[in-house]
Design a protein around this motif. Structure first.
Motif, PDB file in Angstrom:
ATOM      1  N   VAL A   1      21.508 -86.848  24.224  1.00  0.00           N
ATOM      2  CA  VAL A   1      20.303 -86.083  23.482  1.00  0.00           C
ATOM      3  C   VAL A   1      18.723 -86.644  24.125  1.00  0.00           C
ATOM      4  O   VAL A   1      18.741 -87.979  24.203  1.00  0.00           O
ATOM      5  N   TRP A   2      18.118 -85.836  24.323  1.00  0.00           N
ATOM      6  CA  TRP A   2      16.707 -86.032  25.183  1.00  0.00           C
ATOM      7  C   TRP A   2      15.839 -85.937  23.920  1.00  0.00           C
ATOM      8  O   TRP A   2      15.593 -84.620  23.390  1.00  0.00           O
ATOM      9  N   LEU A   3      14.897 -86.823  23.919  1.00  0.00           N
ATOM     10  CA  LEU A   3      13.754 -86.802  22.749  1.00  0.00           C
ATOM     11  C   LEU A   3      12.406 -87.109  23.313  1.00  0.00           C
ATOM     12  O   LEU A   3      12.313 -87.967  24.233  1.00  0.00           O
ATOM     13  N   PRO A   4      11.485 -86.493  23.077  1.00  0.00           N
ATOM     14  CA  PRO A   4       9.938 -86.762  23.581  1.00  0.00           C
ATOM     15  C   PRO A   4       9.720 -88.206  22.954  1.00  0.00           C
ATOM     16  O   PRO A   4       9.999 -88.389  21.697  1.00  0.00           O
ATOM     17  N   LEU A   5       8.850 -88.829  23.779  1.00  0.00           N
ATOM     18  CA  LEU A   5       8.383 -90.255  22.942  1.00  0.00           C
ATOM     19  C   LEU A   5       6.838 -89.816  22.869  1.00  0.00           C
ATOM     20  O   LEU A   5       6.030 -89.764  23.435  1.00  0.00           O
ATOM     21  N   LEU A   6       6.780 -89.726  21.315  1.00  0.00           N
ATOM     22  CA  LEU A   6       5.496 -89.257  20.595  1.00  0.00           C
ATOM     23  C   LEU A   6       4.737 -90.487  20.247  1.00  0.00           C
ATOM     24  O   LEU A   6       5.493 -90.805  18.979  1.00  0.00           O
ATOM     25  N   ASP A   7       3.462 -90.905  20.540  1.00  0.00           N
ATOM     26  CA  ASP A   7       2.669 -91.888  19.601  1.00  0.00           C
ATOM     27  C   ASP A   7       1.559 -90.728  19.218  1.00  0.00           C
ATOM     28  O   ASP A   7       0.530 -90.540  19.780  1.00  0.00           O
ATOM     29  N   GLY A   8       1.765 -90.355  17.644  1.00  0.00           N
ATOM     30  CA  GLY A   8       1.069 -89.342  17.181  1.00  0.00           C
ATOM     31  C   GLY A   8       1.515 -88.123  17.958  1.00  0.00           C
ATOM     32  O   GLY A   8       2.510 -87.410  17.832  1.00  0.00           O
ATOM     33  N   THR A   9       0.363 -87.807  18.755  1.00  0.00           N
ATOM     34  CA  THR A   9       0.554 -86.412  19.601  1.00  0.00           C
ATOM     35  C   THR A   9       0.442 -86.549  21.081  1.00  0.00           C
ATOM     36  O   THR A   9       0.614 -85.755  22.019  1.00  0.00           O
ATOM     37  N   GLU A  10       0.354 -87.952  21.301  1.00  0.00           N
ATOM     38  CA  GLU A  10       0.371 -88.342  22.741  1.00  0.00           C
ATOM     39  C   GLU A  10       1.785 -88.399  23.344  1.00  0.00           C
ATOM     40  O   GLU A  10       2.407 -89.343  22.750  1.00  0.00           O
ATOM     41  N   ARG A  11       1.844 -87.962  24.491  1.00  0.00           N
ATOM     42  CA  ARG A  11       3.718 -87.898  24.883  1.00  0.00           C
ATOM     43  C   ARG A  11       3.326 -88.828  25.945  1.00  0.00           C
ATOM     44  O   ARG A  11       2.654 -88.848  27.126  1.00  0.00           O
ATOM     45  N   LEU A  12       4.360 -89.847  25.805  1.00  0.00           N
ATOM     46  CA  LEU A  12       4.489 -91.098  26.723  1.00  0.00           C
ATOM     47  C   LEU A  12       5.558 -90.853  27.588  1.00  0.00           C
ATOM     48  O   LEU A  12       5.539 -91.425  28.604  1.00  0.00           O
ATOM     49  N   GLY A  13       6.438 -90.238  27.292  1.00  0.00           N
ATOM     50  CA  GLY A  13       7.714 -90.114  28.005  1.00  0.00           C
ATOM     51  C   GLY A  13       8.946 -89.537  27.275  1.00  0.00           C
ATOM     52  O   GLY A  13       8.706 -88.689  26.387  1.00  0.00           O
TER      53      GLY A  13
ATOM     54  N   ALA B   1       7.791 -95.010  20.693  1.00  0.00           N
ATOM     55  CA  ALA B   1       6.508 -94.871  21.348  1.00  0.00           C
ATOM     56  C   ALA B   1       5.370 -95.562  20.841  1.00  0.00           C
ATOM     57  O   ALA B   1       4.532 -96.267  21.612  1.00  0.00           O
ATOM     58  N   THR B   2       5.528 -95.966  19.507  1.00  0.00           N
ATOM     59  CA  THR B   2       4.455 -96.643  18.838  1.00  0.00           C
ATOM     60  C   THR B   2       4.559 -98.016  19.274  1.00  0.00           C
ATOM     61  O   THR B   2       3.315 -98.585  19.762  1.00  0.00           O
ATOM     62  N   LEU B   3       5.817 -98.279  19.640  1.00  0.00           N
ATOM     63  CA  LEU B   3       5.731 -99.951  20.039  1.00  0.00           C
ATOM     64  C   LEU B   3       5.232-100.150  21.400  1.00  0.00           C
ATOM     65  O   LEU B   3       4.868-100.975  21.995  1.00  0.00           O
ATOM     66  N   ILE B   4       5.731 -99.069  22.384  1.00  0.00           N
ATOM     67  CA  ILE B   4       5.032 -99.097  23.710  1.00  0.00           C
ATOM     68  C   ILE B   4       3.599 -99.085  23.811  1.00  0.00           C
ATOM     69  O   ILE B   4       3.158 -99.996  24.471  1.00  0.00           O
ATOM     70  N   THR B   5       2.909 -98.137  23.091  1.00  0.00           N
ATOM     71  CA  THR B   5       1.475 -98.318  22.718  1.00  0.00           C
ATOM     72  C   THR B   5       0.961 -99.791  22.386  1.00  0.00           C
ATOM     73  O   THR B   5       0.062-100.279  22.972  1.00  0.00           O
ATOM     74  N   ASN B   6       1.714-100.191  21.454  1.00  0.00           N
ATOM     75  CA  ASN B   6       1.173-101.568  20.972  1.00  0.00           C
ATOM     76  C   ASN B   6       1.164-102.583  22.007  1.00  0.00           C
ATOM     77  O   ASN B   6       0.599-103.271  22.284  1.00  0.00           O
TER      78      ASN B   6
END
Length: 414
Positions: free
Chosen positions: A101-113, A142-147
């Motif tokens: 399964v491939w899933l977008p990494l979304l922090d809110g609506t910002e796509r990180l990968g 995604a939230t953890l990556i941003t943090n």
């Protein structure tokens, strides 16, 4: 693993509790290993993270033990790229190792990968509760990556494919994320060339007054000196905005501040705008900057002309700046840009031009693409396909009001 909903809920609670406990004292380089280890609780093995590179061309694997052999994946022509571009969860039967399964990494609506989840003991389709849990886990990651990115260079350097100039280093650390969306609007922006920005910058904020504040700035010159002036003007803009200053007074304050700091050598063109999100009422001030473009029903209807004031930092204005006003209609798109875009050279030597820029946005709008994909396509057309060659920094900021594309920035399933 038992695929019943109560069992999935129990395992989800265990996994998320451990992730939250362990991430308190973890660092950015630990994150990919940590989330992969805890993902085994729900049957994921392996779990691999990919982050988007600065040029928005490839998805770069985040290294961790057991996944060091992964190669970068191009956005074009790959399942991972499709998951990223469409914000979709893509579920595939994988011979020999279960379901991938491939899933977008979304922090809110910002796509990180994207994240790659492999379930060795399942077959397609996965149980809906399990697929929903994977989406939530990807959001948490995604939230953890941003943090963690706030305290480390790990993800910043991972996203780089080339050396970055000091000017770019300065400006990338100052500008906000490139995507912002609510249920009423979508805003997207880009800066090019991403590894060698000279004096362009953008900014925005949505505050309790229900107003979307946004601006594009273009400092004279190139390199670190121009970036320093752009950074100074950006700070002056934020300072006046955060004190509730109206656009006309903002202009006067920024003009005076830049002149005081750089009295003889530097100036900044700019476009300062405010959108009342509830009513669609748009106002703006031009400081010697190209006029925004208004697209309605997917077509350019006009440039948003307002008598421009002199560039910021020249102290030449003898009257208050003229405010432009426009009442947006649902579905309208407003494009702000710096002249680096329209002064790009096409292969035949002709300028890219405002008309060419508008035609491109019209084509993207006809395809129903949201603002982030529209600008990524514009960047790809100019930089990758060579429809224009940049001679200067190029910045664009696209706002869509009540167009409905914000829903496409939420994950779906393919």
């Amino acid at each position: 693993m038992n695929s019943g909903s109560p069992e999935i809920e129990r395992l989800a609670g265990e996994m998320l509790q451990e992730v939250l406990r362990r991430t308190h004292l973890s660092s950015a380089p630990d994150l990919a290993t940590l989330v992969a280890e805890e993902g085994r609780t729900i049957g994921v093995d392996p779990l691999v993270l990919y982050v988007l590179d600065h040029e928005q061309k490839v998805l770069v694997p985040v290294p961790r033990p057991g996944a060091d052999d992964r190669e970068p994946l191009p956005l074009r022509g790959t399942v991972a790229g499709r998951a990223y571009a469409t914000n979709s969860t893509v579920e595939l039967e994988s011979s020999g190792d279960g379901v991938r399964v491939w899933l977008p990494l979304l922090d809110g609506t910002e796509r990180l990968g994207v994240a790659e989840f492999t379930f060795g003991q399942h077959h397609k389709p996965l149980p809906e509760p399990l697929l929903a849990l994977c989406e939530r886990y990807a959001h948490l990651i995604a939230t953890l990556i941003t943090n963690k990115d706030l305290y480390s260079d790990f993800f910043k350097t991972l996203r780089r494919r080339h050396a970055m100039t000091m000017a770019s280093e300065l400006l990338w650390d100052l500008v906000p994320p490139q995507v912002l969306a609510t249920d009423a609007f979508v805003l997207a922006a880009f800066l090019e060339s991403c590894y060698d920005i000279g004096g362009d910058a953008f900014d925005y904020a949505i505050n309790a007054d229900g107003v979307l504040h946004f601006a594009v700035l273009d400092a004279m010159g190139h390199g670190l000196a121009a970036a320093g002036v752009a950074a100074f003007a950006l700070a002056a803009y934020r300072n006046s905005r955060r004190r509730g200053i109206a656009p006309a007074a903002m202009y006067a304050e920024i003009d005076a501040a830049v002149f005081e700091q750089y009295p003889t050598s530097r100036f900044v063109t700019g476009l300062i705008a405010e959108l009342d999100v509830a009513s669609g009422r748009l106002c703006w001030i031009s400081a010697g900057h190209p006029a925004p473009l208004l697209l309605r029903a997917g077509h350019l209807v006009k440039t948003l002309d307002a008598t421009p004031s002199p560039p910021l930092g020249m102290q030449l204005a003898t009257t208050p700046p003229v405010e432009g006003h426009e009442s947006l209609e649902p579905g309208d798109m407003v494009l702000l840009y710096t002249d680096g875009l329209t002064e790009a050279r096409r292969p035949d030597g002709e300028l890219f031009t405002v008309e060419r820029l508008a035609e491109f946005i019209e084509r993207q709008a006809a395809n129903g693409l949201p603002a982030p994909e529209t600008l990524r396509g514009l960047r790809e057309a100019i930089i990758e396909r060579g429809e224009g060659a940049l001679r200067d920094d190029a910045t664009a900021l696209l706002v869509e009001w009540r167009r409905g594309t914000e829903r496409t920035l939420l994950p779906g399933t393919v």
